[in-house]
Design an enzyme around this catalytic site. Structure first.
Site, short mmCIF file in Angstrom:
data_model
loop_
_atom_site.label_atom_id
_atom_site.label_comp_id
_atom_site.label_asym_id
_atom_site.label_seq_id
_atom_site.Cartn_x
_atom_site.Cartn_y
_atom_site.Cartn_z
N TYR A 123 19.23 19.05 35.66
CA TYR A 123 18.09 19.79 35.10
C TYR A 123 18.53 21.16 34.63
CZ TYR A 123 15.03 16.19 37.01
OH TYR A 123 14.42 15.01 37.28
N LEU A 142 21.30 8.17 29.75
CA LEU A 142 22.72 8.31 29.45
C LEU A 142 23.46 7.17 30.15
CD1 LEU A 142 21.51 10.97 28.54
CD2 LEU A 142 23.45 12.18 29.54
N ASP A 190 -0.16 5.17 0.81
CA ASP A 190 -0.38 6.18 1.85
C ASP A 190 -0.42 5.54 3.23
OD1 ASP A 190 -0.71 8.48 0.12
OD2 ASP A 190 -2.53 7.47 -0.56
N ASP A 227 0.87 -1.17 0.00
CA ASP A 227 0.00 0.00 0.00
C ASP A 227 0.91 1.23 0.00
OD1 ASP A 227 -2.37 1.62 0.55
OD2 ASP A 227 -1.49 1.83 2.54
N GLU A 235 12.68 9.29 25.98
CA GLU A 235 13.20 9.01 27.33
C GLU A 235 14.66 8.58 27.21
OE1 GLU A 235 11.42 9.34 30.13
OE2 GLU A 235 9.52 9.81 29.13
N HIS A 237 26.04 6.43 31.78
CA HIS A 237 27.13 6.98 32.59
C HIS A 237 26.57 7.24 33.97
CE1 HIS A 237 30.81 9.33 33.35
NE2 HIS A 237 30.02 10.14 34.04
N PHE A 281 5.16 -5.19 29.30
CA PHE A 281 5.81 -6.28 30.03
C PHE A 281 4.90 -6.73 31.15
CE2 PHE A 281 9.21 -4.20 27.83
CZ PHE A 281 10.06 -5.23 27.47
P1 ADP Z 1 12.11 12.85 35.47
O1 ADP Z 1 12.03 12.05 34.21
O2 ADP Z 1 10.83 12.93 36.20
O3 ADP Z 1 12.71 14.20 35.24
P2 ADP Z 1 13.97 10.84 36.32
O4 ADP Z 1 13.77 10.02 37.54
O5 ADP Z 1 13.79 10.16 34.99
O6 ADP Z 1 13.06 12.08 36.47
O7 ADP Z 1 15.39 11.46 36.39
C1 ADP Z 1 15.89 12.17 35.34
C2 ADP Z 1 16.99 13.12 35.76
O8 ADP Z 1 18.03 12.42 36.39
C3 ADP Z 1 17.61 13.78 34.55
O9 ADP Z 1 16.90 14.94 34.18
C4 ADP Z 1 19.00 14.09 35.04
O10 ADP Z 1 19.01 15.37 35.64
C5 ADP Z 1 19.28 13.03 36.11
N1 ADP Z 1 20.19 11.95 35.69
C6 ADP Z 1 21.17 11.45 36.47
N2 ADP Z 1 21.82 10.45 35.86
C7 ADP Z 1 21.26 10.31 34.64
C8 ADP Z 1 21.49 9.44 33.54
N3 ADP Z 1 22.47 8.52 33.58
N4 ADP Z 1 20.70 9.55 32.43
C9 ADP Z 1 19.73 10.47 32.41
N5 ADP Z 1 19.44 11.31 33.40
C10 ADP Z 1 20.20 11.26 34.54
N1 RBF Z 2 8.65 1.57 28.50
C1 RBF Z 2 7.75 0.63 28.11
O1 RBF Z 2 6.62 0.66 28.54
N2 RBF Z 2 8.11 -0.35 27.23
C2 RBF Z 2 9.37 -0.46 26.72
O2 RBF Z 2 9.62 -1.35 25.92
C3 RBF Z 2 10.34 0.50 27.13
N3 RBF Z 2 11.62 0.45 26.68
C4 RBF Z 2 12.54 1.36 27.11
C5 RBF Z 2 13.86 1.28 26.68
C6 RBF Z 2 14.82 2.20 27.11
C7 RBF Z 2 16.22 2.07 26.62
C8 RBF Z 2 14.45 3.22 28.02
C9 RBF Z 2 15.46 4.21 28.51
C10 RBF Z 2 13.13 3.30 28.45
C11 RBF Z 2 12.17 2.38 28.01
N4 RBF Z 2 10.85 2.44 28.45
C12 RBF Z 2 9.93 1.51 28.05
C13 RBF Z 2 10.38 3.64 29.11
C14 RBF Z 2 10.36 3.60 30.57
O3 RBF Z 2 9.10 3.10 30.91
C15 RBF Z 2 10.55 5.08 30.88
O4 RBF Z 2 11.89 5.32 30.96
C16 RBF Z 2 9.83 5.49 32.09
O5 RBF Z 2 8.47 5.51 31.80
C17 RBF Z 2 10.32 6.86 32.52
O6 RBF Z 2 9.31 7.76 32.68
MG MG Z 3 12.74 10.99 32.87
#
Ligand code: ADP
Ligand code: RBF
Ligand code: MG
Length: 382
Positions: free
Chosen positions: A326, A317, A21, A19, A314, A319, A344
C-alpha cells in the site's frame, strides 16, 4: 449448447447496418457536458441519471424530454436551437468507441456492404464522421433521421438502408446501442446485436438476437460474416493505455474472499479513461516503484458477482509478494483484452475463471507483440 448448434440457430447475414451515436462514437460524455452547460443557464443541474431517457432518440425528441423533465421556460424548438451550436462545437472531440475503427476496417477489407443509419440529421452525421479517418468511405449507404418520414423506433430507416444496399431485410445485421434502435431493427425483421452504451441495462434488451458488452466482444462468424483475424491465443491486442498512482485500499475482499489480491489505485483524474474503456478483463504490465515490472491481469467494471456501485479497476499482479505494498506507486500499461466481465453461479467458478485469465495473460505476455511493452519507460519510476 454446443458451439455448432449455437451457430446454426442464428440467421446468416450478408451486410451490416450500424448506428452511430453510442454505437461507433462515444457521444455520452459530450451530451452530458452540453446539457450541463445549457441547463445551468436555466438554473438547473444536469443529472446524468436521465441519460437513459435520451439515448437513441432524435434530437427533437431528446430535447422535448429534457424540456419537460426540467420544466424549462422555453419551447422544445428554442431548446434545440440553443444546444445545436454547442453540440457542433464538440463534434471534433468525440472519440470512437474501442473496436469501432477495427470493425469498419475489417468490414471494408472483406467487402461486406455496410450502411450507417442514425437518428441524427444527415449533416451532423457527415460532420461527426469527418473527424475519423477512413470512416466515410466505409459506408456504401448513409441515412440520417431527416431523410426518412419517422426515425427509430420506426423501422423506416433500416428498411430504406436495406433497399439502398439491395439486400433483403433478413440478410441485414443491425448493430445498435439503444432500445429504440433495437426495436426498429426487429420490426424491420433484421438480425440485431445490441451493445448497450449505459451500464447495467442488458436485461432491458431481451428483444435483441444477442446482447454484447462492447464491440470487442463481437463475433462476426456467428452471423456468417468473415471473422476478425486479430485474436492471438485468446487475447485481443489493443492500443496501449496507461494509468498509475499510489496503491490504495480496495473493497477488502480480493485476498480474503477470493485469495486473489488486487492492487487498487485511485481513479481521481482518470474518470474519462475509465468511462472510455468498456468493462471486461484486460492484461498488460505493472511497474512497482521499488520492486520492478510484473505481468498483470485485471478486471474493469462493476464486478457483477458482487454488483458493485462503482466502476473500478482490479489489477492482479502475477507474482507472489511476501507483503502488502500500500502507498507504493503502481504504473500499468494495458495492452490486451481477454473477455467481458460476467456473473458466476458460485464463488469457486469465479475464482477458477480468474485463474484461467491469469494463465492466458501469463502466456500471451511472452509473445513479442506484448513483451516489448515490458520496457516502457512509464513503468519505471525510480
Ligand atoms: P483491497 O483491494 O481491499 O486493498 P486486497 O485483498 O485486494 O485488498 O489486497 C490488495 C493488496 O494486496 C494490494 O494493495 C497489495 O498491497 C497486496 N498484494 C500482495 N500481492 C499482490 C498481488 N500479487 N497483486 C496485487 N496486490 C497484491
Ligand atoms: N468479478 C466479477 O464479478 N466477474 C468477473 O468476470 C471478474 N473477472 C475478473 C478477472 C480478473 C483477472 C480479476 C483480477 C478480477 C475479476 N473480477 C471479476 C473481480 C473480482 O470480483 C475482484 O477482484 C474482487 O471483487 C476484488 O474486490
Ligand atoms: Mg483489491
Amino acid at each position: 449448447m454446443t458451439e455448432k448448434m449455437e451457430t446454426s440457430l442464428t440467421k446468416l447475414v450478408r451486410c451490416v447496418i450500424l448506428d452511430l451515436d453510442g454505437t461507433l462514437l462515444n457521444t455520452d460524455g459530450i451530451v452530458g457536458n452540453v446539457l450541463k452547460v445549457q441547463l445551468s443557464r436555466y438554473g438547473k443541474q444536469w443529472d446524468g441519471r436521465e441519460a437513459h431517457k435520451i439515448v437513441g432518440k432524435t434530437p427533437f425528441e431528446a430535447a422535448a424530454a429534457i424540456v419537460e423533465d426540467y420544466q424549462l421556460s422555453c419551447s422544445t424548438i428554442e431548446f434545440v436551437s440553443q444546444i445545436s451550436p454547442l453540440f457542433s462545437d464538440q463534434w471534433c472531440n468525440i472519440k470512437a468507441v474501442p473496436g469501432a475503427h477495427r470493425l469498419l476496417k475489417h468490414l471494408k477489407n472483406h467487402g461486406v456492404p455496410t450502411a450507417l443509419a442514425s437518428n441524427s440529421p444527415r449533416e451532423s452525421i457527415e460532420a461527426k464522421i469527418s473527424y475519423h479517418d477512413g470512416w466515410k468511405s466505409s459506408f456504401s449507404v448513409i441515412i440520417g433521421g431527416d431523410e426518412v418520414r419517422t426515425g427509430k423506433p420506426s423501422p423506416d430507416m433500416f428498411l430504406e438502408a436495406a433497399e439502398r444496399l439491395r439486400m433483403e431485410p433478413s440478410s441485414c445485421l443491425v448493430i445498435e446501442d439503444s432500445l429504440p434502435g433495437v426495436t426498429a431493427g426487429k420490426v424491420a425483421e433484421m438480425q440485431v446485436v445490441a451493445v448497450p452504451s449505459l451500464p447495467k441495462q442488458s436485461h432491458l434488451y431481451a428483444a435483441a438476437d444477442e446482447v454484447i458488452n462492447s464491440l470487442l466482444d463481437l463475433r462476426l462468424e456467428k452471423w456468417g460474416l468473415p471473422p476478425f483475424e486479430d485474436w492471438v491465443d485468446g487475447t485481443l491486442p489493443l492500443d496501449p493505455w496507461y494509468i498509475g498512482g499510489p496503491v490504495i485500499k480496495g473493497f477488502g475482499r480480493g485476498s480474503k474472499v477470493l485469495g486473489i489480491p488486487t492492487a487498487n489505485i485511485s481513479m481521481k483524474g482518470y474518470s474519462d479513461l475509465l468511462a472510455e474503456h468498456p468493462s471486461g478483463v484486460y492484461f498488460g504490465w505493472a511497474g512497482l516503484s521499488s520492486r520492478g515490472v510484473f505481468k498483470m491481469v485485471m478486471s474493469i467494471g462493476w464486478n457483477p458477482y458482487f454488483d458493485n456501485k462503482e466502476k473500478t479497476i482490479e489489477p492482479w499482479l502475477l507474482h507472489k509478494f511476501d507483503e502488502d505494498f500500500y502507498g507504493e506507486e503502481l504504473r500499468l500499461v494495458i495492452i490486451g483484452y481477454i473477455r467481458s466481465e460476467t456473473n458466476f453461479p458460485t464463488l469457486e467458478s469465479l475464482i477458477a475463471k480468474i485463474h484461467e485469465d491469469g494463465e492466458i495473460a501469463e502466456k500471451a505476455l511472452e509473445l513479442p507483440l506484448y513483451s516489448s511493452y515490458k520496457n516502457d519507460p512509464y513503468l519505471r519510476t525510480s
